[in-house]
Design a protein around this motif. Structure first.
Motif, PDB file in Angstrom:
ATOM      1  N   UNK B  66      24.434 -35.305  -4.840  1.00 18.52           N
ATOM      2  CA  UNK B  66      23.991 -34.564  -6.024  1.00 18.52           C
ATOM      3  C   UNK B  66      22.484 -34.711  -6.116  1.00 18.52           C
ATOM      4  N   UNK B  67      21.830 -33.720  -6.734  1.00 21.51           N
ATOM      5  CA  UNK B  67      20.367 -33.806  -6.820  1.00 21.51           C
ATOM      6  C   UNK B  67      19.925 -34.527  -8.074  1.00 21.51           C
ATOM      7  N   UNK B  78      17.357 -38.243   0.075  1.00 18.39           N
ATOM      8  CA  UNK B  78      17.380 -37.502   1.341  1.00 18.39           C
ATOM      9  C   UNK B  78      16.164 -37.832   2.212  1.00 18.39           C
ATOM     10  N   UNK B  79      15.021 -37.881   1.539  1.00 15.72           N
ATOM     11  CA  UNK B  79      13.779 -38.174   2.253  1.00 15.72           C
ATOM     12  C   UNK B  79      13.864 -39.549   2.926  1.00 15.72           C
ATOM     13  N   UNK B  93      25.254 -33.087   2.821  1.00 19.47           N
ATOM     14  CA  UNK B  93      25.509 -31.831   2.127  1.00 19.47           C
ATOM     15  C   UNK B  93      25.054 -32.016   0.685  1.00 19.47           C
ATOM     16  N   UNK B  94      24.145 -31.150   0.254  1.00 17.53           N
ATOM     17  CA  UNK B  94      23.728 -31.211  -1.134  1.00 17.53           C
ATOM     18  C   UNK B  94      24.783 -30.461  -1.934  1.00 17.53           C
ATOM     19  N   UNK B 104      16.646 -25.667  -3.287  1.00 14.50           N
ATOM     20  CA  UNK B 104      17.262 -25.252  -2.020  1.00 14.50           C
ATOM     21  C   UNK B 104      16.259 -25.398  -0.882  1.00 14.50           C
ATOM     22  N   UNK B 105      15.031 -24.867  -1.132  1.00 11.41           N
ATOM     23  CA  UNK B 105      14.003 -24.900  -0.079  1.00 11.41           C
ATOM     24  C   UNK B 105      13.617 -26.328   0.255  1.00 11.41           C
ATOM     25  N   UNK B 106      13.351 -27.122  -0.814  1.00 12.12           N
ATOM     26  CA  UNK B 106      12.946 -28.506  -0.566  1.00 12.12           C
ATOM     27  C   UNK B 106      14.060 -29.270   0.151  1.00 12.12           C
ATOM     28  N   UNK B 107      15.278 -29.007  -0.250  1.00 11.73           N
ATOM     29  CA  UNK B 107      16.421 -29.674   0.370  1.00 11.73           C
ATOM     30  C   UNK B 107      16.484 -29.423   1.869  1.00 11.73           C
ATOM     31  N   UNK B 108      16.430 -28.160   2.237  1.00  9.92           N
ATOM     32  CA  UNK B 108      16.472 -27.835   3.670  1.00  9.92           C
ATOM     33  C   UNK B 108      15.235 -28.380   4.372  1.00  9.92           C
ATOM     34  N   UNK B 109      14.098 -28.317   3.658  1.00  8.53           N
ATOM     35  CA  UNK B 109      12.841 -28.801   4.237  1.00  8.53           C
ATOM     36  C   UNK B 109      12.953 -30.282   4.595  1.00  8.53           C
ATOM     37  N   UNK B 110      13.647 -31.012   3.749  1.00  8.65           N
ATOM     38  CA  UNK B 110      13.766 -32.462   3.992  1.00  8.65           C
ATOM     39  C   UNK B 110      14.886 -32.782   4.989  1.00  8.65           C
ATOM     40  N   UNK B 111      15.626 -31.753   5.392  1.00  9.94           N
ATOM     41  CA  UNK B 111      16.606 -31.970   6.456  1.00  9.94           C
ATOM     42  C   UNK B 111      18.058 -32.104   6.020  1.00  9.94           C
TER      43      UNK B 111
END
Lengths: 693, 148
Positions: B66-67, B78-79, B93-94, B104-111
């Motif tokens: 969860x975020x 995640x980082x 999986x977020x 969404x963008x930051x999540x994918x950006x962090x892998x």
């Protein structure tokens, strides 16, 4: 006139040193003569000259001899006496006068008295005077006037006009105690001159004296003239000599100059030659016949021919274009000069050199055109440089074109981002409009009330506080919206989830009513979930960064309809979509707008048995007007204003589900595109939504 | 071979309950380890705190993250995972309520490997959890990152 001696009353006569008749000397000394009688001091210059000359002539012994001969012949004594009673010339005096009358004081007094009276008579202006002296003899006098000047008097005298009265003279001898015999013997020597002869004698003598004087003067004048002309001649000679000397000097100078000029010419000639030889430019001289008359080393080098070979040959044969070369020097001869005349020189080994010729004519001493002096400039390097520049320019143009293209692309990209930026700014402006207003009023306040700076600073503090507060609000809003999207949905999920759990796990033990309630709870929570999503979407639109591009609205509409058909495959709706309707805008937002508009059309036409939806743009409108038309339930235009206000619905949720956010979202999207949206409808007759972008 | 574990990082007990229910409903019997905040999740993975001494090489098959968490939030977790050699390749999986684009963008950006939004409708939610289980526990082949 009774005396003869120097001791007589005629006084201080002294023979002149210059009594030799030499007039020249006399004349030269007239002015400096110290012994000049005083009586002459008040006379004119001319008078003094004549007197001096006259006196000089008379003093010669020859005149005295002449007068003695005259006395011997005629028996009458002669004398010339000046105006001061000086004897200038005389014959022998009578013995009666010299030996007796002048020797005795009594008779002598009579002599002086007689002379004075005679002179006075002449002074009175008479030409001729005769006088009988107190001692019984007769005298005559006449003035000698030479060139108008009365210089002296002529005297004759001591004679008797008649035979003497012997009684008178005996008595006189006795009266003055003279020896009577001797006195009477002396008396007998005195001639008796008849009176009629006297004027002739006087005239003769006066004229004679004047003649002598005139002759002397003439001679003097002649001499003067001679002297003067001599002087003139001398002056002329001097003048001429001076002129000649000057000419000689100038001549000498001229000779020197010429020598120097010749020397300079010789030096310059050598110098010029060395310059010509040192020149890197090929130089030639050409005769009027076109033949080369001289060349320098550079010409030898560029043609490959030695000097000896070149001289005497035609200038034109050393060029690729002989005709042009000939035309060149002919033009120079004709016009005196040519400039930058392009030719190509041939080397004997075939090598070519592009040159520019500059030539001008030169003249000989007589001013006639002697030839043409031509100088060539090798322009090989320049030509290569020009070629290089040309090539560089060409590639530069190419590069410029490429770069321009890149720039055009970049600038269009930039424009897009600028537009996006402008939209952000616009949103920011909305938020900070209040702030700006405050800022403005503050600035005015500061302008008008400099003195009240403290107050202004308070205001400023307020402003800063407000700005900070606004920023805090913005942050809060963002956090709120973030929080809403996370936290508000979680309880709904729990409500829905546990209701479902109840239904699943305890469905059997609950009655129908309980099942119904649980389902209502679930429906409500799900509706609220949609509401939250819609609100969040709406609030996001303001922050959304626009990406303007060409958007094909027709295909967007097709996609949306496709999704609707998929969601409700059992519905049969006629859909007409005009092909290739395009617009510039943000495709993602325009899709949301179409989803809402077409979704509404889809929804509100559901009661029609033959539902029909159309999408397209009105013909020939600028800006383009797009429309979505349906044949659904429509609405009352009285409520048209409420259409685009969030959460305002014209139909009940039972009739048509919805949150009332859809058209508000569309309005916001159209507004972000600086467009306009409006609707036309009538209850039961469908609706048309128009919009521009 | 031990059954694959699932690490669920979720602070909301309702969501934990509903998620576990969804697993059960879908007959997913794998052990689900629940961490109620970011720190606990890291403690579990790195064998620290209350999980001190845990065999850290025993990693879960997938992390459902969860975020919005108290303290260290999901993206920060995640980082940390991606910067650690041990967990950098671990499937994450977020699973969260928000659909905020920046998340969404930051999540994918962090892998992160997936981003799934929890629907309000529990039936849909169950469906989503089922799909996740099938995918991550059965279909997906994890990298061989375990030290033997």
């Amino acid at each position: 006139m009774t005396d003869t001696n120097s001791s007589n009353h005629y006084g201080n006569h002294k023979p002149s040193m210059h009594s030799k008749g030499d007039i020249r000397i006399v004349k030269g000394e007239v002015e400096t003569l110290q012994g000049l009688p005083e009586f002459l001091n008040h006379k004119s210059e001319k008078h003094r000259t004549i007197y001096t000359v006259f006196k000089g002539l008379l003093e010669s012994r020859r005149l005295n001899q002449l007068f003695r001969d005259f006395h011997q012949m005629v028996g009458v004594p002669v004398a010339i006496i000046d105006l001061a009673a000086n004897v200038l010339a005389s014959s022998r005096w009578q013995r009666l006068c010299t030996d007796f009358h002048r020797a005795n004081p009594g008779t002598c007094a009579r002599c002086v008295e007689s002379d004075t009276e005679l002179a006075n008579q002449l002074k009175a202006g008479s030409r001729f005077t005769m006088y009988r002296c107190k001692n019984g003899l007769t005298d005559c006098a006449s003035p000698i006037v030479i060139e108008g000047e009365h210089v002296a008097n002529l005297f004759i005298g001591q004679f008797l006009l008649t035979r003497p009265n012997r009684v008178f003279f005996i008595k006189q001898a006795k009266d003055f105690a003279f020896q009577v015999d001797e006195y009477m013997e002396a008396l007998d020597e005195v001639p008796v001159v008849e009176e009629f002869r006297i004027p002739a004698i006087m005239s003769f003598l006066v004229h004679f004296a004047q003649l002598v004087a005139s002759m002397g003067l003439e001679k003097l004048h002649a001499l003067e003239v001679e002297e003067q002309s001599g002087q003139r001649l001398k002056e002329q000679v001097e003048k001429r000599t001076f002129a000649l000397k000057r000419q000689a000097k100038e001549l000498q100078k001229e000779i020197t100059n010429r020598r120097q000029a010749e020397e300079a010419l010789r030096t310059a000639g050598a110098y010029n030659r060395s310059l010509i030889e040192a020149s890197l430019d090929p130089l030639v001289t050409i005769g009027p016949d076109g033949k080369i008359t001289d060349v320098n080393a550079a010409t030898e080098k560029i043609t490959g021919h030695p000097r000896g070979e070149l001289i005497g040959t035609d200038f034109s044969i050393y060029f690729t274009d002989e005709v042009k070369a000939r035309a060149g020097y002919q033009q120079a001869f004709r016009e005196g000069i040519i400039r930058d005349y392009a030719l190509e020189l041939k080397h004997r080994e075939g090598r070519l050199t592009p040159v520019l010729y500059n030539a001008s004519v030169f003249k000989d001493e007589t001013g006639r055109v002697a030839g043409v002096f031509a100088a060539a400039r090798d322009i090989t390097e320049r030509k290569e440089a020009e070629k290089e520049i040309y090539l560089l320019n060409e590639s530069l143009e190419l590069r410029v074109a490429q770069r321009t293209e890149e720039l055009v692309i970049k600038s269009s990209e930039l424009k897009s981002s600028q537009l996006a930026l402008m939209n952000i700014v616009e949103d920011l402006n909305l938020k900070s409009a209040e702030l700006e207003q405050l800022n403005k009023s503050l600035q005015e306040e500061i302008k008008h009330r400099k003195a009240a700076q403290e107050e202004a600073s308070w205001l400023n503090n307020d402003l800063v506080k407000q700005k900070l507060a606004l920023e805090a609000i913005n942050r809060e809003l963002e956090a709120f919206s973030y929080s809403v999207s996370h936290d508000l949905r979680a309880p709904l999920r729990a409500i829905d989830g546990f209701s479902q759990a109840l239904l699943e796990d305890y469905g059997g033990s609950l009655d129908k009513e309980a099942d119904n309630y649980l389902n209502r709870i679930r429906a409500a929570s799900q509706r609220m979930g949609h509401l939250i999503d819609d609100i969040l979407n709406l609030s996001r639109l303001s922050r959304f960064e626009l990406r303007i591009e060409d958007v094909n609205l027709s295909s967007l509409a097709q996609t949306v309809i496709g999704e609707l058909r998929e969601a409700q495959p059992d519905r049969a709706v006629e859909v007409v979509i005009q092909g290739d309707v395009t617009a510039r805008g943000d495709a993602r937002l325009l899709r949301i707008a179409l989803e809402n508009l077409l979704g509404n059309a889809w929804k509100f036409s559901s009661l029609n048995s033959l539902p029909k939806i159309e999408f397209g743009s009105l013909a020939e409108k600028n800006p383009s007007v797009y429309f979505v038309r349906d044949n659904g339930v429509g609405f009352d235009m009285a409520y048209a204003e409420k259409l685009f206000i969030p959460f305002q619905r014209l139909h009940s949720a039972q009739e048509f589900p919805g949150t009332g956010v859809g058209l508000a979202t569309v309005w916001r999207i159209i507004a972000r595109h600086k467009g306009r949206i409006w609707a036309e409808s009538e209850p039961g007759r469908g609706a048309i939504f128009y919009f521009t972008l | 071979m031990q059954k694959k574990k699932i690490l669920l990082v979720e602070d909301n007990p309702d969501d934990v309950e509903l998620t576990l229910r969804a697993f059960r409903k879908n007959n997913i019997a794998n052990e689900v380890v629940v961490a109620q905040d970011g720190i606990e999740a890291l403690d579990y993975l790195f064998g620290t705190g209350k999980y001190a001494g845990r065999d850290v090489e025993e990693l879960p098959s997938v992390i459902l993250l969860d975020l919005k968490l108290p303290g260290l939030d999901g993206l920060e977790v995640l980082k940390r995972l991606r910067s650690n050699e041990l967990t950098k390749l671990l499937p994450v999986v977020i699973l969260t309520s928000s659909r905020e684009e920046r998340d969404i963008i930051t999540g994918y950006d962090l892998g992160c490997n997936s981003y799934v939004r929890k629907p309000v409708n529990f039936i849909e939610f169950t469906e989503a959890v089922n799909n996740l289980g099938i995918y991550w526990l059965l279909l997906n082949e994890p990298p061989k990152h375990y030290k033997k």
